[in-house]
Design a protein around this motif. Structure first.
Motif, PDB file in Angstrom:
ATOM      1  N   PRO A   6       0.838  -1.209   0.000  1.00  0.00           N
ATOM      2  CA  PRO A   6       0.000   0.000   0.000  1.00  0.00           C
ATOM      3  C   PRO A   6       0.868   1.253   0.000  1.00  0.00           C
ATOM      4  N   PRO A   7       0.413   2.324  -0.627  1.00  0.00           N
ATOM      5  CA  PRO A   7       1.179   3.563  -0.641  1.00  0.00           C
ATOM      6  C   PRO A   7       1.344   4.139   0.758  1.00  0.00           C
ATOM      7  N   THR A   8       2.470   4.815   0.980  1.00  0.00           N
ATOM      8  CA  THR A   8       2.714   5.429   2.285  1.00  0.00           C
ATOM      9  C   THR A   8       1.812   6.653   2.449  1.00  0.00           C
ATOM     10  N   LEU A   9       1.726   7.120   3.692  1.00  0.00           N
ATOM     11  CA  LEU A   9       0.913   8.304   3.964  1.00  0.00           C
ATOM     12  C   LEU A   9       1.456   9.529   3.225  1.00  0.00           C
ATOM     13  N   LEU A  10       2.807   9.630   3.127  1.00  0.00           N
ATOM     14  CA  LEU A  10       3.391  10.759   2.417  1.00  0.00           C
ATOM     15  C   LEU A  10       3.019  10.733   0.937  1.00  0.00           C
ATOM     16  N   LYS A  11       3.059   9.530   0.345  1.00  0.00           N
ATOM     17  CA  LYS A  11       2.705   9.423  -1.067  1.00  0.00           C
ATOM     18  C   LYS A  11       1.234   9.767  -1.287  1.00  0.00           C
ATOM     19  N   LEU A  12       0.371   9.287  -0.383  1.00  0.00           N
ATOM     20  CA  LEU A  12      -1.049   9.620  -0.494  1.00  0.00           C
ATOM     21  C   LEU A  12      -1.258  11.133  -0.365  1.00  0.00           C
ATOM     22  N   ALA A  13      -0.482  11.751   0.527  1.00  0.00           N
ATOM     23  CA  ALA A  13      -0.603  13.199   0.707  1.00  0.00           C
ATOM     24  C   ALA A  13      -0.171  13.935  -0.559  1.00  0.00           C
ATOM     25  N   ARG A  14       0.929  13.465  -1.181  1.00  0.00           N
ATOM     26  CA  ARG A  14       1.399  14.108  -2.403  1.00  0.00           C
ATOM     27  C   ARG A  14       0.376  13.956  -3.533  1.00  0.00           C
ATOM     28  N   LEU A  35       8.366  17.446   2.671  1.00  0.00           N
ATOM     29  CA  LEU A  35       7.408  16.930   1.700  1.00  0.00           C
ATOM     30  C   LEU A  35       7.629  17.507   0.302  1.00  0.00           C
ATOM     31  N   LEU A  36       8.276  18.657   0.224  1.00  0.00           N
ATOM     32  CA  LEU A  36       8.296  19.408  -1.027  1.00  0.00           C
ATOM     33  C   LEU A  36       9.182  18.832  -2.135  1.00  0.00           C
ATOM     34  N   PRO A  37      10.413  18.334  -1.866  1.00  0.00           N
ATOM     35  CA  PRO A  37      11.218  17.814  -2.984  1.00  0.00           C
ATOM     36  C   PRO A  37      10.523  16.696  -3.760  1.00  0.00           C
ATOM     37  N   ALA A  38       9.979  15.703  -3.053  1.00  0.00           N
ATOM     38  CA  ALA A  38       9.292  14.606  -3.746  1.00  0.00           C
ATOM     39  C   ALA A  38       8.032  15.103  -4.443  1.00  0.00           C
ATOM     40  N   LEU A  39       7.325  16.043  -3.813  1.00  0.00           N
ATOM     41  CA  LEU A  39       6.119  16.605  -4.423  1.00  0.00           C
ATOM     42  C   LEU A  39       6.472  17.344  -5.712  1.00  0.00           C
ATOM     43  N   PHE A  40       7.570  18.087  -5.690  1.00  0.00           N
ATOM     44  CA  PHE A  40       7.979  18.825  -6.876  1.00  0.00           C
ATOM     45  C   PHE A  40       8.366  17.874  -8.008  1.00  0.00           C
ATOM     46  N   LYS A  41       9.080  16.816  -7.688  1.00  0.00           N
ATOM     47  CA  LYS A  41       9.465  15.840  -8.712  1.00  0.00           C
ATOM     48  C   LYS A  41       8.236  15.237  -9.382  1.00  0.00           C
ATOM     49  N   ALA A  43       5.202  16.538  -9.473  1.00  0.00           N
ATOM     50  CA  ALA A  43       4.489  17.580 -10.225  1.00  0.00           C
ATOM     51  C   ALA A  43       5.164  17.831 -11.576  1.00  0.00           C
ATOM     52  N   LEU A  44       6.492  17.807 -11.584  1.00  0.00           N
ATOM     53  CA  LEU A  44       7.227  18.068 -12.814  1.00  0.00           C
ATOM     54  C   LEU A  44       7.079  16.922 -13.813  1.00  0.00           C
ATOM     55  N   THR A  45       7.299  15.704 -13.340  1.00  0.00           N
ATOM     56  CA  THR A  45       7.204  14.557 -14.245  1.00  0.00           C
ATOM     57  C   THR A  45       5.763  14.321 -14.696  1.00  0.00           C
ATOM     58  N   GLY A  46       4.794  14.687 -13.844  1.00  0.00           N
ATOM     59  CA  GLY A  46       3.387  14.537 -14.213  1.00  0.00           C
ATOM     60  C   GLY A  46       2.839  15.714 -15.006  1.00  0.00           C
ATOM     61  N   ARG A  47       3.700  16.719 -15.257  1.00  0.00           N
ATOM     62  CA  ARG A  47       3.337  17.907 -16.042  1.00  0.00           C
ATOM     63  C   ARG A  47       2.162  18.671 -15.450  1.00  0.00           C
ATOM     64  N   HIS A  48       2.182  18.794 -14.131  1.00  0.00           N
ATOM     65  CA  HIS A  48       1.184  19.609 -13.430  1.00  0.00           C
ATOM     66  C   HIS A  48       1.719  21.048 -13.407  1.00  0.00           C
ATOM     67  N   THR A  49       1.513  21.760 -14.480  1.00  0.00           N
ATOM     68  CA  THR A  49       2.166  23.054 -14.655  1.00  0.00           C
ATOM     69  C   THR A  49       1.751  24.100 -13.621  1.00  0.00           C
ATOM     70  N   THR A  50       0.496  24.073 -13.224  1.00  0.00           N
ATOM     71  CA  THR A  50       0.027  25.046 -12.222  1.00  0.00           C
ATOM     72  C   THR A  50       0.747  24.835 -10.896  1.00  0.00           C
ATOM     73  N   THR A  51       0.872  23.557 -10.503  1.00  0.00           N
ATOM     74  CA  THR A  51       1.559  23.230  -9.251  1.00  0.00           C
ATOM     75  C   THR A  51       3.048  23.553  -9.349  1.00  0.00           C
ATOM     76  N   VAL A  52       3.657  23.260 -10.511  1.00  0.00           N
ATOM     77  CA  VAL A  52       5.075  23.559 -10.703  1.00  0.00           C
ATOM     78  C   VAL A  52       5.327  25.055 -10.530  1.00  0.00           C
ATOM     79  N   PHE A 112      21.389  17.224  -4.834  1.00  0.00           N
ATOM     80  CA  PHE A 112      20.275  17.680  -3.983  1.00  0.00           C
ATOM     81  C   PHE A 112      19.206  16.608  -3.858  1.00  0.00           C
ATOM     82  N   TRP A 113      18.823  16.012  -5.012  1.00  0.00           N
ATOM     83  CA  TRP A 113      17.725  15.043  -4.983  1.00  0.00           C
ATOM     84  C   TRP A 113      18.136  13.764  -4.270  1.00  0.00           C
ATOM     85  N   SER A 114      19.394  13.412  -4.336  1.00  0.00           N
ATOM     86  CA  SER A 114      19.872  12.228  -3.612  1.00  0.00           C
ATOM     87  C   SER A 114      19.907  12.487  -2.112  1.00  0.00           C
ATOM     88  N   ILE A 115      20.364  13.670  -1.748  1.00  0.00           N
ATOM     89  CA  ILE A 115      20.443  14.014  -0.328  1.00  0.00           C
ATOM     90  C   ILE A 115      19.066  13.998   0.325  1.00  0.00           C
TER      91      ILE A 115
END
Length: 484
Positions: A6-14, A35-41, A43-52, A112-115
């Motif tokens: 099952p997806p984690t709570l953080l993933k569900l939140a994102r 929460l923001l680095p994973a959320l940004f990734k 949003a970017l890969t999913g092409r959510h331009t408004t969120t980006v 940055f993304w690895s850290i």
């Protein structure tokens, strides 16, 4: 039937946040920073331009290396990033403690993304060496700017939509944002276009510059002051420079001499130059010593290919202290047939403890030339790669060379010309003789050391333009393949 994790709570939140198209900066300012680095990734890969756009404007960390996530171009997402920067510039108050300082658009891995994988500490200020260099060389006027945008540029005659969009955007914001280009490559661009780009991306920040043009020396002299401003340059590649097509004789005019001097004098301004590549630069003959005297720092790489040099030029190789720490020497296509090679031997002896690669392909050398170089080559303990293709060596001299490489334990790649004994009186190769002689050479070498990757190649076939190569396998030229 296997149960899915099952997806984690953080993933569900994102996922929930990405579904919210009304997400704005005020809401993002209240989210936990981790929460923001994973959320940004996502949003970017999913092409959510408004969120980006909203996330760029509300980014809480000092660095946003967005280029590492945009290796597959998508114009609308890229525009959303730039739009987010515009919104960020308009904000009078930035509540987050890690205010955005660097937007990195370079399409390369960033730590940055690895850290931030599993990291909870919000104070991530990891900068690459290039970004640290940018900070060190800022002129006073740039220090007043609160945001810098870092991007590598490759300017070609046909500029893609993303680059066109970015350059227009940067031109309009050069007074409010500091633009830095650590790596710039130019292909066949008019001088005025390059000057316009350098008016936005200040030359002091360029660490690697590659200029591929067919300029003559007058055009190069016009550009020389811009080149001289690149005082933190580490790597320079220049190719090719064309002759004046209206010139009748081979002698340079006084005006041309002044232009060449103006260009060469710029090398005294480079405080960090380590790698120099000059390809098909016709005016180097009898001036290489002038250029080398202008160097301010020792070179690691000298690549001077398809150029014509004189004995005076070669003599200076043994005297120039800025060449005595070379790791890579490439003189491919430089005619050495009429030159005395003792100065090159002296240079190779001086760099015996540092030289890692040597390319003397297509230098028109004979047995007598290689005989001069062999003592120095046998002492080159760090040598890992050599290329002697397209020279005229006999079987005995090649055997002598290979015997003198017995102690070169770091050798990885070896390329040698086919022995002269492989050719008939008309210059055509006997494939049977070629295979036999090369096999004998390799067997003798294996008796003293184990070669990792070794090959022998014939001259270019005058009919098909291909070579016969003997190494791991046996590859014939197109003509020879058709005959079988």
């Amino acid at each position: 039937m296997s149960a899915q994790t099952p997806p984690t709570l953080l993933k569900l939140a994102r996922q929930a946040l990405l579904r919210d198209e009304t997400l704005d900066m005020s809401a993002l300012d209240k989210l936990p920073m981790e929460l923001l680095p994973a959320l940004f990734k996502e949003a970017l890969t999913g092409r959510h331009t408004t969120t980006v756009k909203a996330m760029v404007a509300a980014w809480p960390f000092p660095c946003l290396p967005v280029g590492a996530l945009m290796k597959t171009p998508y114009l609308e997402t890229f525009k959303a990033v730039l739009s987010g920067v515009d919104t960020w510039l308009q904000r009078k108050f930035h509540p987050r403690r890690g205010k955005l300082q660097v937007l990195d658009l370079r399409k390369k891995h960033h730590e940055f993304w690895s850290i931030w994988t599993g990291e909870e500490d919000g104070d991530c200020s990891a900068e690459t060496p290039d970004e640290q260099q940018v900070v060190k060389v800022l002129p006073r006027y740039a220090l007043r700017r609160c945001l810098k945008v870092v991007a590598d540029l490759c300017l070609r005659p046909r500029v893609d939509e993303e680059q066109t969009c970015f350059l227009q955007w940067a031109q309009q914001r050069k007074d409010s944002i500091q633009f830095c280009c650590p790596q710039m490559t130019i292909w066949a661009q008019p001088i005025h276009v390059i000057k316009e780009v350098l008016n936005v991306f200040h030359p002091e920040h360029i660490r690697e510059f590659e200029l591929n043009t067919h300029w003559n020396v007058f055009m190069l002299a016009d550009f020389a002051p811009c080149l001289g401003q690149m005082r933190n340059l580490h790597k320079l590649l220049l190719a090719p420079i064309s002759k004046n097509v209206f010139k009748i004789s081979n002698r340079t005019t006084d005006r041309e001499d002044k232009c060449i001097h103006k260009f060469i004098s710029q090398f005294s301004r480079f405080n960090c130059l380590q790698h120099l590549s000059l390809k098909s630069v016709y005016f180097l003959r009898d001036r290489i010593n002038q250029l080398l005297r202008c160097l301010m720092t020792p070179l690691e790489t000298l690549s001077m290919t398809y150029c014509d040099i004189s004995q005076v030029d070669l003599n200076y190789f043994s005297e120039c202290s800025k060449l005595f720490e070379l790791k890579h020497l490439d003189m491919k296509g430089v005619p050495l047939k009429a030159l005395e090679l003792m100065p090159l031997r002296v240079l190779l002896e001086k760099v015996a403890d540092t030289l890692q690669s040597l390319d003397l392909k297509c230098c028109r050398m004979k047995d007598s030339h290689l005989t001069v170089l062999i003592p120095a080559l046998s002492k080159s303990s760090q040598l890992a790669k050599v290329n002697f293709y397209c020279n005229d060596f006999s079987m005995p001299i090649l055997r002598n060379l290979l015997q003198h490489t017995a102690n070169l334990s770091k050798m990885n790649v070896e390329k040698y010309p086919a022995p002269l004994e492989c050719y008939d009186d008309f210059g055509y190769v006997s494939t049977e003789r070629f295979a036999q002689l090369c096999a004998e050479q390799i067997d003798r070498l294996r008796a003293i050391r184990q070669p990792k990757c070794i090959s022998f190649a014939t001259h270019m076939c005058p009919r098909c333009g291909e070579r016969c190569v003997y190494g791991v396998g046996f590859r014939l030229c197109l003509c020879q393949r058709r005959q079988r």
